[in-house]
Design an enzyme around this catalytic site. Structure first.
Site, mmCIF file in Angstrom:
data_model
loop_
_atom_site.group_PDB
_atom_site.id
_atom_site.type_symbol
_atom_site.label_atom_id
_atom_site.label_comp_id
_atom_site.label_asym_id
_atom_site.label_seq_id
_atom_site.Cartn_x
_atom_site.Cartn_y
_atom_site.Cartn_z
ATOM 1 N N HIS A 161 -1.004 -0.002 -9.766
ATOM 2 C CA HIS A 161 -1.368 -0.555 -8.862
ATOM 3 C C HIS A 161 -2.091 -2.229 -9.587
ATOM 4 O O HIS A 161 -2.896 -2.537 -9.256
ATOM 5 C CB HIS A 161 -2.795 -0.063 -8.491
ATOM 6 C CG HIS A 161 -3.292 -0.557 -6.713
ATOM 7 N ND1 HIS A 161 -3.180 -0.082 -5.411
ATOM 8 C CD2 HIS A 161 -3.355 -2.266 -6.221
ATOM 9 C CE1 HIS A 161 -4.291 -0.644 -4.642
ATOM 10 N NE2 HIS A 161 -3.395 -2.376 -4.622
ATOM 11 N N ARG A 213 0.806 -1.072 -0.200
ATOM 12 C CA ARG A 213 0.375 0.309 -0.449
ATOM 13 C C ARG A 213 0.894 1.658 -0.032
ATOM 14 O O ARG A 213 1.763 1.558 0.965
ATOM 15 C CB ARG A 213 -0.625 -0.161 0.998
ATOM 16 C CG ARG A 213 -1.799 -0.999 0.775
ATOM 17 C CD ARG A 213 -2.708 -0.604 0.340
ATOM 18 N NE ARG A 213 -4.242 -1.957 0.037
ATOM 19 C CZ ARG A 213 -4.436 -2.350 -0.942
ATOM 20 N NH1 ARG A 213 -3.091 -2.480 -1.885
ATOM 21 N NH2 ARG A 213 -5.243 -3.501 -0.576
HETATM 22 N N1 LIG Z 1 -0.265 -4.521 -5.231
HETATM 23 C C1 LIG Z 1 -1.428 -4.808 -5.410
HETATM 24 O O1 LIG Z 1 -1.817 -5.579 -6.440
HETATM 25 C C2 LIG Z 1 -2.197 -6.321 -4.139
HETATM 26 C C3 LIG Z 1 -1.142 -5.361 -2.922
HETATM 27 N N2 LIG Z 1 -1.907 -6.118 -1.805
HETATM 28 C C4 LIG Z 1 -1.115 -5.950 -0.574
HETATM 29 O O2 LIG Z 1 -0.551 -7.086 0.234
HETATM 30 C C5 LIG Z 1 -0.553 -7.279 1.727
HETATM 31 C C6 LIG Z 1 -0.428 -8.259 2.300
HETATM 32 O O3 LIG Z 1 -1.348 -9.530 1.347
HETATM 33 P P1 LIG Z 1 -1.315 -11.005 2.203
HETATM 34 O O4 LIG Z 1 0.401 -11.137 2.356
HETATM 35 O O5 LIG Z 1 -1.986 -12.021 1.230
HETATM 36 O O6 LIG Z 1 -1.930 -10.655 4.062
HETATM 37 P P2 LIG Z 1 -1.113 -11.811 4.983
HETATM 38 O O7 LIG Z 1 -1.893 -11.389 5.973
HETATM 39 O O8 LIG Z 1 -1.205 -13.295 4.618
HETATM 40 O O9 LIG Z 1 0.129 -11.445 5.940
HETATM 41 C C7 LIG Z 1 0.650 -9.975 6.216
HETATM 42 C C8 LIG Z 1 1.831 -10.361 6.781
HETATM 43 O O10 LIG Z 1 2.357 -8.967 7.550
HETATM 44 C C9 LIG Z 1 3.113 -9.618 9.219
HETATM 45 N N3 LIG Z 1 2.464 -8.267 9.213
HETATM 46 C C10 LIG Z 1 1.408 -7.506 10.572
HETATM 47 N N4 LIG Z 1 1.597 -6.749 10.788
HETATM 48 C C11 LIG Z 1 3.025 -6.880 11.246
HETATM 49 C C12 LIG Z 1 3.661 -6.055 11.799
HETATM 50 N N5 LIG Z 1 3.181 -5.373 12.757
HETATM 51 N N6 LIG Z 1 4.906 -6.155 11.680
HETATM 52 C C13 LIG Z 1 5.562 -7.334 11.443
HETATM 53 N N7 LIG Z 1 4.819 -7.898 10.490
HETATM 54 C C14 LIG Z 1 4.035 -7.527 10.537
HETATM 55 C C15 LIG Z 1 2.145 -10.904 9.002
HETATM 56 O O11 LIG Z 1 2.627 -11.063 10.472
HETATM 57 C C16 LIG Z 1 1.787 -11.161 7.911
HETATM 58 O O12 LIG Z 1 3.271 -12.317 8.060
HETATM 59 C C17 LIG Z 1 -2.382 -6.927 1.135
HETATM 60 O O13 LIG Z 1 -2.670 -6.502 2.619
HETATM 61 C C18 LIG Z 1 -2.257 -5.760 0.831
HETATM 62 O O14 LIG Z 1 -2.650 -4.614 1.390
HETATM 63 C C19 LIG Z 1 -2.632 -7.276 -1.708
HETATM 64 C C20 LIG Z 1 -2.948 -7.832 -3.455
HETATM 65 C C21 LIG Z 1 -2.691 -6.704 -4.235
HETATM 66 O O1 LIG Z 2 -6.390 -7.047 -3.827
HETATM 67 C C1 LIG Z 2 -6.081 -6.459 -2.481
HETATM 68 O O2 LIG Z 2 -5.824 -5.840 -2.077
HETATM 69 C C2 LIG Z 2 -5.639 -5.362 -4.187
HETATM 70 O O3 LIG Z 2 -4.630 -4.351 -4.075
HETATM 71 C C3 LIG Z 2 -5.773 -5.550 -5.346
HETATM 72 O O4 LIG Z 2 -5.280 -5.019 -6.181
#
Ligand SMILES: NC(=O)C1=CN([C@@H]2O[C@H](COP(=O)(O)OP(=O)(O)OC[C@H]3O[C@@H](n4cnc5c(N)ncnc54)[C@H](O)[C@@H]3O)[C@@H](O)[C@H]2O)C=CC1
Ligand SMILES: O=C(O)C(=O)CO
Length: 312
Positions: free
Chosen positions: A275, A227
């Site tokens: 994005h 993000r």
């Molecule tokens: N640019 C894009 O197109 C996309 C971006 N995303 C972003 O990717 C992020 C991650 O997705 P997932 O891997 O599915 O999430 P997830 O919940 O599986 O993994 C999050 C990780 O961050 C760590 N974490 C969270 N808060 C923390 C903290 N305060 N200190 C240390 N570690 C911390 C957790 O321990 C975990 O390892 C999403 O929340 C989203 O914002 C997701 C999909 C698409």
């Molecule tokens: O799935 C999400 O969180 C995304 O950012 C998709 O683009």
């Protein structure tokens, strides 16, 4: 069973048709303003408050991986969704592979110095450069959850030193795991490429700032796939100017779409995408949602529930 669906930009007809086929007997409809008819499940992205408010839902499914926008709306409108109604998010459903492609291609681009060769080309200069030693090209992944772990899997065969940082310690093959705030400095020391895959929470906003960047290796790189609010853009630009950071690859921004007058657009060492690092793949997402609804109906254990207090 009644399911309501709302997404501002998806091909809603396709989703409704495919979800109906995956859940025989379910009545799936697109939610439109004024629709107060009963519903058991809601599938949403940027939902209007009135879509969810006051409904006796069994569960809500976010149509993406990050639930920051839904949770921030809930903070402003706590009446939108009762605490007792579980909120689910998409876990991988095809996004892991997209993140792998993005991360691996950009790491290799930097490792093989294609950024430098591109700059030399602009000056018509024929100049072979020294290779970077692989063992010094340490890659650190901030956030080692569903997507972060997929990225470590894809990078592992390339032989770079790999490390990750998360809330709790992980045991991924070939990856050194650091956990919690107290181990962040150790994680950063010597990190040459920082890949951000953290969720957006009160604890992670602005985490990539001048203090963090100053602890990384000199001439390092930043890839932000999570993000925009994670990065203090003024600190990023200052680090690029000072040479502390050699380059950045950004997919997400403090404001989206990124305004045309933002200095990032013109910076020669910033590469950008709008994005698209990983988008929701309808077939995989529908498969997961249909399976999870069937399991919920049978009272079985499911995965993907968001911890609203934790914020992801
Ligand atoms: N640019 C894009 O197109 C996309 C971006 N995303 C972003 O990717 C992020 C991650 O997705 P997932 O891997 O599915 O999430 P997830 O919940 O599986 O993994 C999050 C990780 O961050 C760590 N974490 C969270 N808060 C923390 C903290 N305060 N200190 C240390 N570690 C911390 C957790 O321990 C975990 O390892 C999403 O929340 C989203 O914002 C997701 C999909 C698409
Ligand atoms: O799935 C999400 O969180 C995304 O950012 C998709 O683009």
């Amino acid at each position: 069973m009644d399911i309501i669906f709302y997404h501002p930009t998806f091909d809603n007809a396709y989703w409704i048709k495919t979800l109906s086929a995956a859940l025989p007997g379910a009545r799936v409809r697109e939610w439109k303003r004024g629709d107060n008819e009963p519903a058991d499940y809601a599938l949403v992205w940027h939902p209007p408050v009135e879509m969810l408010q006051g409904r006796n839902l069994k569960a809500v499914f976010a149509l993406g991986a990050g639930v920051d926008s839904i949770l921030s709306k809930l903070k402003a409108h706590p009446e939108m969704l009762a605490e007792s109604i579980p909120l689910f998010r998409l876990e991988d459903t095809g996004m892991g592979q997209q993140m792998q492609e993005y991360a691996v291609s950009q790491v290799l681009h930097w490792f093989r110095r294609f950024d430098d060769y591109q700059a030399l080309k602009q000056q018509a200069r024929w100049e072979p450069l020294a290779d970077y030693p692989r063992e010094e090209f340490t890659i650190g992944i901030l956030g080692a959850g569903v997507l972060g772990s997929k990225v470590t899997e894809a990078l592992a065969p390339w032989g770079f030193p790999l490390r990750c940082w998360s809330r709790t310690r992980k045991s991924y093959p070939g990856v050194t795991s650091f956990a919690g705030k107290e181990e962040l400095p150790q994680f950063l020391q010597g990190t040459r490429v920082l890949i951000n895959l953290l969720p957006n929470t009160a604890e992670t906003v602005g985490i990539i700032n001048k203090d963090l960047i100053s602890q990384m290796a000199d001439n390092s790189y930043l890839m932000n796939l999570a993000r925009g609010v994670h990065v203090v853009e003024a600190d990023l630009l200052a680090a690029l100017e000072s040479g502390k950071l050699k380059g950045a690859m950004l997919d997400v921004y403090s404001k989206e779409p990124l305004p045309a007058d933002n200095a990032l657009w013109a910076h020669p060492r910033v590469a950008m995408t709008p994005h698209i690092a990983a988008v929701t793949r309808p077939a995989e997402a529908i498969d997961y949602i249909a399976r999870t609804i069937s399991q919920l109906e049978k009272g079985e254990q499911v995965t993907g529930q968001v911890d609203r207090q934790r914020g992801y």
